[in-house]
Enzyme design. Structure first.
Site, short mmCIF file in Angstrom:
data_model
loop_
_atom_site.label_atom_id
_atom_site.label_comp_id
_atom_site.label_asym_id
_atom_site.label_seq_id
_atom_site.Cartn_x
_atom_site.Cartn_y
_atom_site.Cartn_z
CE1 TYR A 198 -3.28 8.00 8.07
CE2 TYR A 198 -4.64 6.35 6.97
CZ TYR A 198 -3.95 6.78 8.09
OH TYR A 198 -3.91 6.01 9.21
CB ALA A 220 -6.62 -6.67 8.85
NE ARG A 221 -10.74 -5.77 13.15
CZ ARG A 221 -11.81 -5.03 13.43
NH1 ARG A 221 -12.01 -4.61 14.67
NH2 ARG A 221 -12.67 -4.69 12.49
CD GLN A 223 -2.69 1.10 2.58
OE1 GLN A 223 -2.14 1.46 3.62
NE2 GLN A 223 -3.95 0.69 2.53
#
Length: 407
Positions: free
Chosen positions: A168, A346-347, A98
């Site tokens: 971001y 992800a988790r 990323q």
């Protein structure tokens, strides 16, 4: 028949199945470069069966880094990254990275300069004063995105994911909450999309020359009234599709304003304060005393973005990647059945890097051991991303007491 374990062609890249390790920040780098720990984690996920594992948030230049443990994508770290991608490929998975820029969430100590963003102001989350970017910097940063793709290619990556969400830098230009500019980069949605368009054009041109796939992480909504809402977000997604991205990762939330809208769940704020360094003592004390009131909490439910993501599936033709609360085979099948080509997690993979292999070898009831008490996120920015169920170090009793209340 399920599509889950069938290959998928994402632009020039063929994945062995429909699963991707999403680019959740590992906090496992050092001095803006990779480490053995970062390599070991991604190799374990690749060995665990994913189609592609994504290395998180590599900044396209020095001014975009918020943490010493974050990657700054530059020639000096290519050998270390190549060592990691070679090992990932040896396990049969693709390697993605990323790329982005933290914008107004950087610090002088890490960025090496006064923090910059879409507009001048003060970011309470960091906390820091921020200078609005000059026009010349907008063009230069867009070029940096293209150079980051070329560097990623040299490092052996198969794909880049451009981070255009979560508040971001690109997201700061897109959102009316952070973009107060009065030039050609502010005001109307077409103007606010200008910086994103410049960055993606550079990325897509570089990726085409390198034979790399390009994903774009995009906010369906920012998560609060003054941010981007779904109608505008659909227009942005159509522009991403028009520009030629190979897929869009649908997400939501704004780290500096609505962080738990990104990940959902009830984050243990006293645990977060415990792991924060004493060098950040004002934030440490404030989070400990008032964190539960400052950070809006959300109940966790599986597939929590699916309702909104369906609206994008109905309007777009390009491949869409679903991310958000996938912890079971049933949930993954529900997403794939709704027309999404790929899924990110992800988790579930922090809890068990071999989760995908267990899905393949199990049955439709296979479920992750992640119970979403979000200990991993509470320590993520201060130490590293680890699950409380398999943490390599002792966890203090006071933290277990807080986690027990959340469970």
């Amino acid at each position: 028949m399920s599509d889950l374990f069938t290959p998928y062609k994402l632009g020039p890249l063929t994945l062995r199945n429909r699963t991707i390790r999403s680019a959740a920040f590992e906090s496992m780098g050092k001095d803006f470069g990779p480490t053995q720990q970062l390599k070991d984690y991604h190799v374990s996920v690749a060995r665990g069966g994913v189609g592609m594992t994504t290395v998180a948030y590599a900044s396209v230049n020095r001014s975009g880094v918020s943490f010493n443990k974050q990657l700054w994508l530059r020639p000096e770290i290519v050998p270390g990254l190549r060592d990691m991608t070679d090992a990932i490929h040896a396990e049969g998975a693709a390697a993605g990275i990323q790329i982005g820029h933290c914008g107004n969430m950087t610090h002088w100590s890490t960025a090496g300069c006064f923090p910059v963003g879409a507009s001048t102001g003060f970011n309470l989350y960091s906390p820091t004063f921020v200078r609005g970017m000059r026009r010349s910097e907008c063009a230069a940063f867009a070029k940096d995105f293209g150079q980051a793709v070329r560097t990623a290619h040299e490092a052996g990556f198969d794909s880049v994911e451009v981070h255009a969400g979560h508040g971001y830098l690109i997201s700061q230009f897109l959102s009316p909450y952070t973009n107060h500019r009065r030039d050609e980069y502010g005001g109307s949605l077409q103007n606010r999309m200008r910086f994103m368009r410049m960055c993606l054009e550079e990325v897509l041109e570089a990726a085409a020359r390198c034979g790399m796939a390009v994903l774009v992480k995009h906010n369906m909504e920012d998560g609060f009234k003054r941010g981007i809402q779904i109608p505008e977000s659909l227009e942005i997604a159509r522009e991403i599709e028009r520009l030629g991205a190979h897929g869009i990762v649908l997400t939501s939330g704004f780290v500096s304003k609505a962080p738990m809208a990104v990940m959902r769940g009830r984050i243990p704020t006293k645990t977060m304060s415990h792991y924060m360094p004493w060098s950040s003592w004002p934030q440490k004390i404030v989070i400990s005393l008032f964190g539960s009131r400052m950070i809006r909490q959300y109940d966790f439910e599986e597939c929590y973005f699916l309702e909104n993501a369906r609206k994008f599936r109905a309007e777009l033709k390009c491949p869409l990647v679903y991310v958000g609360g996938l912890v079971s085979r049933e949930g993954i099948e529900r997403v794939l059945g709704a027309g999404f080509e790929l899924v990110q997690m992800a988790r579930a993979l922090v809890n068990d890097p071999a989760f995908v292999n267990k899905l393949r070898d199990g049955d439709m009831t296979t479920r992750s051991g992640c119970d979403h008490r979000d200990y991993c996120m509470a320590r993520m920015y201060s130490v590293d991303m680890q699950c409380c169920h398999n943490c390599k170090e002792p966890i203090p009793e006071k933290i277990w007491r807080e986690l027990a209340k959340i469970k």
